[in-house]
Design a protein around this motif. Structure first.
Motif, PDB file in Angstrom:
ATOM      1  N   ASP A 119      -6.219  20.284   0.388  1.00 51.98           N
ATOM      2  CA  ASP A 119      -7.464  19.205   0.633  1.00 51.98           C
ATOM      3  C   ASP A 119      -7.405  18.283  -0.709  1.00 51.98           C
ATOM      4  O   ASP A 119      -7.765  17.395  -0.397  1.00 51.98           O
ATOM      5  N   ILE A 120      -7.118  18.797  -1.854  1.00 50.31           N
ATOM      6  CA  ILE A 120      -7.258  17.793  -2.828  1.00 50.31           C
ATOM      7  C   ILE A 120      -6.210  16.994  -2.728  1.00 50.31           C
ATOM      8  O   ILE A 120      -6.210  15.684  -3.298  1.00 50.31           O
ATOM      9  N   LEU A 121      -4.959  17.140  -2.232  1.00 48.08           N
ATOM     10  CA  LEU A 121      -3.774  16.261  -2.029  1.00 48.08           C
ATOM     11  C   LEU A 121      -4.281  15.344  -1.187  1.00 48.08           C
ATOM     12  O   LEU A 121      -3.917  14.093  -1.214  1.00 48.08           O
ATOM     13  N   ARG A 122      -5.099  15.660   0.059  1.00 47.41           N
ATOM     14  CA  ARG A 122      -5.280  14.897   1.195  1.00 47.41           C
ATOM     15  C   ARG A 122      -6.199  13.799   0.735  1.00 47.41           C
ATOM     16  O   ARG A 122      -6.152  12.770   0.846  1.00 47.41           O
ATOM     17  N   ILE A 123      -7.101  14.185  -0.508  1.00 53.13           N
ATOM     18  CA  ILE A 123      -8.094  13.214  -0.965  1.00 53.13           C
ATOM     19  C   ILE A 123      -7.544  12.430  -2.023  1.00 53.13           C
ATOM     20  O   ILE A 123      -7.937  11.167  -1.917  1.00 53.13           O
ATOM     21  N   SER A 124      -6.704  12.955  -2.846  1.00 51.00           N
ATOM     22  CA  SER A 124      -6.196  11.995  -4.048  1.00 51.00           C
ATOM     23  C   SER A 124      -5.016  11.340  -4.004  1.00 51.00           C
ATOM     24  O   SER A 124      -4.861  10.122  -4.642  1.00 51.00           O
ATOM     25  N   VAL A 125      -4.091  11.641  -2.863  1.00 49.55           N
ATOM     26  CA  VAL A 125      -2.921  10.724  -2.903  1.00 49.55           C
ATOM     27  C   VAL A 125      -2.944   9.508  -2.264  1.00 49.55           C
ATOM     28  O   VAL A 125      -2.427   8.493  -3.121  1.00 49.55           O
ATOM     29  N   PRO A 126      -3.787   8.919  -1.167  1.00 47.13           N
ATOM     30  CA  PRO A 126      -3.921   7.591  -1.097  1.00 47.13           C
ATOM     31  C   PRO A 126      -4.488   6.734  -2.107  1.00 47.13           C
ATOM     32  O   PRO A 126      -4.003   5.650  -2.428  1.00 47.13           O
ATOM     33  N   LEU A 127      -5.576   7.072  -3.036  1.00 44.62           N
ATOM     34  CA  LEU A 127      -6.136   6.400  -4.046  1.00 44.62           C
ATOM     35  C   LEU A 127      -4.975   6.327  -4.998  1.00 44.62           C
ATOM     36  O   LEU A 127      -4.929   5.496  -5.867  1.00 44.62           O
ATOM     37  N   THR A 128      -4.579   7.368  -5.574  1.00 49.10           N
ATOM     38  CA  THR A 128      -3.387   7.392  -6.588  1.00 49.10           C
ATOM     39  C   THR A 128      -2.260   6.445  -6.134  1.00 49.10           C
ATOM     40  O   THR A 128      -1.800   5.823  -7.069  1.00 49.10           O
ATOM     41  N   ALA A 129      -2.024   6.458  -4.837  1.00 52.70           N
ATOM     42  CA  ALA A 129      -0.728   5.463  -4.360  1.00 52.70           C
ATOM     43  C   ALA A 129      -1.296   4.002  -4.638  1.00 52.70           C
ATOM     44  O   ALA A 129      -0.497   3.387  -4.957  1.00 52.70           O
ATOM     45  N   TRP A 130      -2.628   3.773  -4.441  1.00 52.84           N
ATOM     46  CA  TRP A 130      -3.100   2.629  -4.557  1.00 52.84           C
ATOM     47  C   TRP A 130      -3.100   2.261  -6.211  1.00 52.84           C
ATOM     48  O   TRP A 130      -2.808   0.978  -6.454  1.00 52.84           O
ATOM     49  N   LEU A 131      -3.510   2.953  -6.911  1.00 50.27           N
ATOM     50  CA  LEU A 131      -3.377   2.819  -8.240  1.00 50.27           C
ATOM     51  C   LEU A 131      -2.114   2.683  -8.855  1.00 50.27           C
ATOM     52  O   LEU A 131      -1.902   1.655  -9.717  1.00 50.27           O
ATOM     53  N   VAL A 132      -0.870   3.394  -8.211  1.00 48.54           N
ATOM     54  CA  VAL A 132       0.222   3.015  -8.732  1.00 48.54           C
ATOM     55  C   VAL A 132       0.638   1.668  -8.271  1.00 48.54           C
ATOM     56  O   VAL A 132       1.493   1.007  -9.009  1.00 48.54           O
ATOM     57  N   ALA A 133       0.223   1.450  -6.976  1.00 49.33           N
ATOM     58  CA  ALA A 133       0.934   0.134  -6.365  1.00 49.33           C
ATOM     59  C   ALA A 133       0.249  -1.164  -7.301  1.00 49.33           C
ATOM     60  O   ALA A 133       0.893  -1.971  -7.644  1.00 49.33           O
ATOM     61  N   PHE A 134      -1.004  -0.969  -7.604  1.00 46.58           N
ATOM     62  CA  PHE A 134      -1.939  -2.140  -8.333  1.00 46.58           C
ATOM     63  C   PHE A 134      -1.333  -2.213  -9.731  1.00 46.58           C
ATOM     64  O   PHE A 134      -1.105  -3.161 -10.272  1.00 46.58           O
ATOM     65  N   SER A 135      -0.827  -1.161 -10.305  1.00 45.92           N
ATOM     66  CA  SER A 135      -0.198  -1.338 -11.758  1.00 45.92           C
ATOM     67  C   SER A 135       1.195  -1.745 -11.581  1.00 45.92           C
ATOM     68  O   SER A 135       1.451  -2.879 -12.426  1.00 45.92           O
ATOM     69  N   ALA A 136       1.938  -1.463 -10.736  1.00 52.41           N
ATOM     70  CA  ALA A 136       3.036  -1.940 -10.452  1.00 52.41           C
ATOM     71  C   ALA A 136       3.222  -3.389 -10.159  1.00 52.41           C
ATOM     72  O   ALA A 136       3.930  -4.376 -10.841  1.00 52.41           O
ATOM     73  N   VAL A 137       2.469  -3.918  -9.175  1.00 53.13           N
ATOM     74  CA  VAL A 137       2.566  -5.300  -9.047  1.00 53.13           C
ATOM     75  C   VAL A 137       1.723  -6.041  -9.939  1.00 53.13           C
ATOM     76  O   VAL A 137       2.356  -7.182 -10.328  1.00 53.13           O
ATOM     77  N   TYR A 138       0.797  -5.792 -10.692  1.00 52.83           N
ATOM     78  CA  TYR A 138       0.123  -6.539 -11.523  1.00 52.83           C
ATOM     79  C   TYR A 138       1.205  -6.533 -13.182  1.00 52.83           C
ATOM     80  O   TYR A 138       1.393  -7.253 -13.677  1.00 52.83           O
ATOM     81  N   GLY A 139       1.906  -5.275 -13.120  1.00 56.72           N
ATOM     82  CA  GLY A 139       2.896  -5.558 -14.419  1.00 56.72           C
ATOM     83  C   GLY A 139       3.950  -6.214 -13.959  1.00 56.72           C
ATOM     84  O   GLY A 139       4.612  -6.908 -14.858  1.00 56.72           O
ATOM     85  N   LEU A 140       4.557  -6.334 -12.607  1.00 62.33           N
ATOM     86  CA  LEU A 140       5.346  -7.085 -12.364  1.00 62.33           C
ATOM     87  C   LEU A 140       5.101  -8.586 -12.264  1.00 62.33           C
ATOM     88  O   LEU A 140       5.921  -9.590 -12.831  1.00 62.33           O
ATOM     89  N   HIS A 141       3.888  -8.867 -12.308  1.00 66.62           N
ATOM     90  CA  HIS A 141       3.369 -10.201 -12.408  1.00 66.62           C
ATOM     91  C   HIS A 141       3.482 -10.558 -13.938  1.00 66.62           C
ATOM     92  O   HIS A 141       4.011 -11.789 -14.220  1.00 66.62           O
ATOM     93  N   GLY A 142       3.122  -9.795 -14.707  1.00 64.50           N
ATOM     94  CA  GLY A 142       3.166  -9.884 -15.946  1.00 64.50           C
ATOM     95  C   GLY A 142       4.622 -10.235 -16.551  1.00 64.50           C
ATOM     96  O   GLY A 142       5.101 -11.203 -17.412  1.00 64.50           O
ATOM     97  N   LEU A 143       5.522  -9.516 -15.949  1.00 64.40           N
ATOM     98  CA  LEU A 143       6.946  -9.609 -16.352  1.00 64.40           C
ATOM     99  C   LEU A 143       7.517 -11.086 -15.747  1.00 64.40           C
ATOM    100  O   LEU A 143       8.375 -11.608 -16.376  1.00 64.40           O
ATOM    101  N   VAL A 144       7.094 -11.392 -14.477  1.00 65.86           N
ATOM    102  CA  VAL A 144       7.568 -12.666 -13.963  1.00 65.86           C
ATOM    103  C   VAL A 144       7.044 -13.829 -14.617  1.00 65.86           C
ATOM    104  O   VAL A 144       8.121 -14.653 -14.901  1.00 65.86           O
TER     105      VAL A 144
END
Length: 106
Positions: A3-28
């Protein structure tokens, strides 16, 4: 799936995507992007591709949590995990859209 994975994985994936896209924006927007021989159009395409991959991942997680194989046996936990998965999908759409749709560098 616990259950802890069911709860945490979607929001963790959002956090990773947010960091990756904004980091890529800084690199661009940095001088290193131009020094690598890449232009702004390639950067915008890379950010759009990262956004689309993040959305596809969130949809896949939502569909997986709805399937009987990964759903929680508890109705309460099923509701919580689906609610958080929908929240993560909306957050992915909403928070990454400005980077992809507006001017990349000011």
């Amino acid at each position: 799936m616990t259950d802890i994975l069911r709860i945490s994985v979607p929001l963790t994936a959002w956090l990773v995507a947010f960091s990756a896209v904004y980091g890529l924006h800084g690199l661009v927007c940095s001088d290193r992007w131009v020094a690598a021989g890449l232009d702004l159009a390639v950067g915008r395409a890379a950010m759009a591709a990262a956004w689309i991959v993040a959305i596809a991942l969130q949809v896949a997680l939502l569909l997986a949590l709805r399937s009987p194989r990964f759903a929680s046996p508890s109705a309460f936990m099923r509701g919580v995990s689906l609610t958080l998965s929908v929240t993560a999908l909306v957050a992915t759409l909403w928070t990454l859209m400005p980077v992809v749709t507006t001017s990349a560098c000011l």
